[in-house]
Design an enzyme around this catalytic site. Structure first.
Site, PDB file in Angstrom:
ATOM      1  N   ASN A  34     -26.074  -9.433 -31.135  1.00 25.16           N
ATOM      2  CA  ASN A  34     -26.846  -9.651 -32.367  1.00 25.16           C
ATOM      3  C   ASN A  34     -26.278  -8.921 -33.575  1.00 25.16           C
ATOM      4  OD1 ASN A  34     -29.101 -10.041 -30.039  1.00 25.16           O
ATOM      5  ND2 ASN A  34     -29.485 -11.376 -31.781  1.00 25.16           N
ATOM      6  N   GLU A  68     -21.957 -12.781 -27.547  1.00 30.18           N
ATOM      7  CA  GLU A  68     -22.529 -13.536 -28.669  1.00 30.18           C
ATOM      8  C   GLU A  68     -22.712 -12.631 -29.876  1.00 30.18           C
ATOM      9  OE1 GLU A  68     -26.782 -15.828 -29.251  1.00 30.18           O
ATOM     10  OE2 GLU A  68     -25.800 -15.873 -27.294  1.00 30.18           O
ATOM     11  N   ASP A 105     -25.222 -10.620 -25.543  1.00 33.01           N
ATOM     12  CA  ASP A 105     -25.535 -10.900 -26.945  1.00 33.01           C
ATOM     13  C   ASP A 105     -25.740  -9.586 -27.691  1.00 33.01           C
ATOM     14  OD1 ASP A 105     -26.452 -11.840 -29.357  1.00 33.01           O
ATOM     15  OD2 ASP A 105     -28.130 -12.990 -28.551  1.00 33.01           O
ATOM     16  N   ASP A 163     -28.156 -24.097 -34.723  1.00 32.53           N
ATOM     17  CA  ASP A 163     -29.566 -23.696 -34.808  1.00 32.53           C
ATOM     18  C   ASP A 163     -30.282 -24.751 -35.641  1.00 32.53           C
ATOM     19  OD1 ASP A 163     -31.525 -21.017 -34.700  1.00 32.53           O
ATOM     20  OD2 ASP A 163     -31.876 -22.318 -36.411  1.00 32.53           O
ATOM     21  N   GLU A 174     -26.040 -18.833 -34.557  1.00 34.56           N
ATOM     22  CA  GLU A 174     -27.469 -18.866 -34.877  1.00 34.56           C
ATOM     23  C   GLU A 174     -27.758 -18.383 -36.285  1.00 34.56           C
ATOM     24  OE1 GLU A 174     -30.034 -15.348 -33.207  1.00 34.56           O
ATOM     25  OE2 GLU A 174     -28.497 -15.766 -31.723  1.00 34.56           O
ATOM     26  N   GLY A 211     -38.339 -10.630 -27.653  1.00 40.85           N
ATOM     27  CA  GLY A 211     -37.412 -10.982 -28.733  1.00 40.85           C
ATOM     28  C   GLY A 211     -36.621  -9.803 -29.272  1.00 40.85           C
ATOM     29  N   ASP A 242     -33.874  -7.008 -29.878  1.00 45.19           N
ATOM     30  CA  ASP A 242     -32.432  -6.862 -29.642  1.00 45.19           C
ATOM     31  C   ASP A 242     -31.920  -5.673 -30.435  1.00 45.19           C
ATOM     32  OD1 ASP A 242     -31.543  -7.735 -32.330  1.00 45.19           O
ATOM     33  OD2 ASP A 242     -32.209  -9.726 -31.735  1.00 45.19           O
ATOM     34  N   LYS A 253     -28.852 -14.451 -19.826  1.00 41.07           N
ATOM     35  CA  LYS A 253     -28.244 -13.704 -20.938  1.00 41.07           C
ATOM     36  C   LYS A 253     -28.947 -12.365 -21.113  1.00 41.07           C
ATOM     37  CE  LYS A 253     -28.564 -14.960 -25.402  1.00 41.07           C
ATOM     38  NZ  LYS A 253     -28.405 -15.939 -26.489  1.00 41.07           N
ATOM     39  N   HIS A 296     -28.519 -22.314 -29.918  1.00 40.23           N
ATOM     40  CA  HIS A 296     -29.441 -21.191 -29.976  1.00 40.23           C
ATOM     41  C   HIS A 296     -30.863 -21.750 -29.952  1.00 40.23           C
ATOM     42  CE1 HIS A 296     -31.970 -18.494 -32.674  1.00 40.23           C
ATOM     43  NE2 HIS A 296     -31.707 -17.734 -31.628  1.00 40.23           N
ATOM     44  N   ALA A 297     -31.730 -21.120 -29.174  1.00 35.89           N
ATOM     45  CA  ALA A 297     -33.127 -21.566 -29.124  1.00 35.89           C
ATOM     46  C   ALA A 297     -34.015 -20.353 -28.889  1.00 35.89           C
ATOM     47  CB  ALA A 297     -33.320 -22.613 -28.036  1.00 35.89           C
ATOM     48  N   GLY A 298     -35.304 -20.606 -28.604  1.00 31.05           N
ATOM     49  CA  GLY A 298     -36.251 -19.502 -28.418  1.00 31.05           C
ATOM     50  C   GLY A 298     -37.242 -19.469 -29.552  1.00 31.05           C
ATOM     51  N   LYS A 302     -29.280  -8.795 -23.587  1.00 27.32           N
ATOM     52  CA  LYS A 302     -29.054  -8.211 -24.909  1.00 27.32           C
ATOM     53  C   LYS A 302     -28.338  -6.868 -24.752  1.00 27.32           C
ATOM     54  CE  LYS A 302     -31.280 -11.348 -27.331  1.00 27.32           C
ATOM     55  NZ  LYS A 302     -30.748 -12.058 -28.498  1.00 27.32           N
ATOM     56  N   TYR A 348     -42.395 -13.184 -33.838  1.00 27.18           N
ATOM     57  CA  TYR A 348     -41.946 -14.576 -33.927  1.00 27.18           C
ATOM     58  C   TYR A 348     -42.869 -15.359 -34.859  1.00 27.18           C
ATOM     59  CZ  TYR A 348     -38.415 -14.375 -30.195  1.00 27.18           C
ATOM     60  OH  TYR A 348     -37.299 -14.130 -29.435  1.00 27.18           O
ATOM     61  N   GLU A 393     -29.868 -22.704 -24.665  1.00 27.24           N
ATOM     62  CA  GLU A 393     -30.709 -21.524 -24.453  1.00 27.24           C
ATOM     63  C   GLU A 393     -32.172 -21.921 -24.255  1.00 27.24           C
ATOM     64  OE1 GLU A 393     -31.315 -17.062 -26.310  1.00 27.24           O
ATOM     65  OE2 GLU A 393     -30.667 -18.639 -27.674  1.00 27.24           O
TER      66      GLU A 393
END
Length: 443
Positions: free
Chosen positions: A252, A276, A250, A328, A305, A24, A26, A220, A355-357, A222, A34, A386
């Protein structure tokens, strides 16, 4: 049949120590754990069905969302579920217009994240009682009933109730065929799992090779912390996936507007479909400027997101500031607000690529995007959802990915229910996992 008075609402702080493996990571969030504020609502109905809802967080701060959920609880307790869904717009507005809590929003930040968790639990409960997954509940719903779930305040200059009704009525044509198609083939996905910023080159290569072997054609990566590092990593991935497969990037929110344009002009040779979150998610005109500058390079802008609400999305669409819209399921006010954004995106003919994850975001958003295809957009052109391969094992009804596509969930509800054993183990700070980790830190 909708039944029961809501007799209990509980919320727990559930965290997974994903920062230990760089998962996760970035350019802006280097050590995310998470996490989720996990809401369970119970009714006095004899069926014993519970509604489960989450909002996704990154570790610290989850306790603040938990406080906000508790502050909203009085709006939910002792309400009949039938009354809530019978006037869902009114109930949504009651939560988002609390005279005192609204001051620390309004409709954004911690209070809105908490609102999403509560409403996600309500949708889960409703769908479970109807014996349908949420996507099917939405697909089968009469367009007028669907429209009655949406708060159109602040967006009628772009989308009125009549506009929404017209879109949904047009979406009735060919709906059955599209539903059959989804059940047979699923919704196309892309993977972010192989290219987190904190991964070593070896890990990146290994995960990328595995993704290709598993049939992924959209990847994708980062970017945004160090240009030379980005060039090297993007080269590795592009070499591995070849020129035909799709690559997205992405940042971020890492860059200022001129910096975003300059940086992406250096990465354009890797032919990304989009960049992104190139800058602050609140900078609508900044996104528009970057979008305009990157058109000659064939690079689109994707964002959403961290968009606070439907009003920000409305302006991004009006300003032609994005080419790919990323809803999101926990940042916006649950299904209700996401419906308004899906309908606005349809009006502007902008593809939605959610957006997911995180924790449970894949489980949630699959319902929204499958509904979008069947009842709203009727298109898969430039569309994909995603997928991140983390933490699904903690859910009672985890996502099913086949041939790099989301297969529509069949179990009733919003796929939000977590395994009780996982919740207990990862509850912060008293769960077994955190007791060990916190004790080790002290030593």
């Amino acid at each position: 049949m909708v039944r029961g008075r809501i007799s209990r609402l509980s919320v727990r702080d559930v965290r997974f120590p994903t920062s230990l493996g760089g998962h996760g990571s970035d350019a802006m969030h280097t050590d995310p754990d998470y996490s989720a504020a996990y809401v369970v609502i119970e009714t006095d109905a004899e069926d014993g069905i519970k509604g489960c809802g989450i909002t996704f967080t990154l570790g610290k701060g989850t306790e603040v969302v938990v406080c906000a959920v508790n502050a909203l609880a009085h709006h939910v307790l002792n309400k009949d579920l039938k009354d809530i869904v019978g006037d869902f717009r009114g109930f949504y507005r009651q939560l988002t217009s609390d005279g005192q809590l609204r001051w620390i929003g309004p409709e954004k930040g911690v209070v809105h994240l908490a609102t999403a968790a509560v409403l996600n639990a309500v949708w889960d409960l409703w769908a479970k009682q109807e014996g349908k997954p949420v996507w099917k509940l939405l697909v089968d719903m009469d367009p007028r009933t669907l429209v009655s779930c949406i708060d159109f305040r602040y967006i009628t200059d772009v989308l009125t109730e009549e506009d929404a009704l017209e879109i949904l009525q047009k979406g009735q044509v060919g709906k059955k065929e599209r539903e059959k198609q989804m059940l047979a083939q699923g919704y196309p996905a892309y993977t972010t799992s192989c290219a987190w910023l904190g991964y070593s080159d070896d890990t990146l290569k290994q995960l990328c090779a595995q993704a290709l072997k598993d049939g992924w054609t959209r990847v994708k990566v980062k970017v945004g912390a160090d240009l030379q590092d980005d060039v090297r990593r993007c080269q590795i991935i592009r070499d591995m996936i070849g020129p035909e497969k799709t690559l997205m990037m992405d940042a971020n929110q890492r860059w200022d507007v001129p910096e975003a344009v300059e940086w992406m002009s250096k990465l354009a040779k890797f032919k990304p479909l989009w960049i992104e979150e190139p800058t602050s998610p609140d900078d609508i005109l900044g996104h528009a400027a970057i979008s305009k500058a990157l058109v000659p390079l064939g690079i689109g802008i994707a964002t959403g997101e961290q968009c606070h609400n439907r009003v920000i999305f409305k302006q991004l669409l009006q300003a032609k500031a994005l080419q790919f819209l990323q809803i999101d399921s926990c940042r916006l006010g649950s299904v209700n607000e996401n419906l308004s954004v899906l309908l606005m995106a349809k009006k502007f003919e902008i593809p939605v690529c959610p957006h997911a994850g995180g924790v449970g975001l894949c489980e949630l958003v699959q319902h929204l995007i499958i509904f979008d295809y069947i009842s709203v957009s009727a298109s898969l052109k430039n569309r994909m959802c995603e997928y991140v391969d983390h933490l699904h094992e903690h859910f009672k009804y985890p996502v099913m990915i086949q041939r790099a596509s989301y297969m529509p969930p069949k179990d009733p509800g919003y796929s939000t229910e977590m395994k009780e054993e996982s919740v207990k183990k990862h509850q912060y700070p008293d769960g077994e996992v955190w007791k060990k980790l916190l004790a080790a830190q002290e030593n």
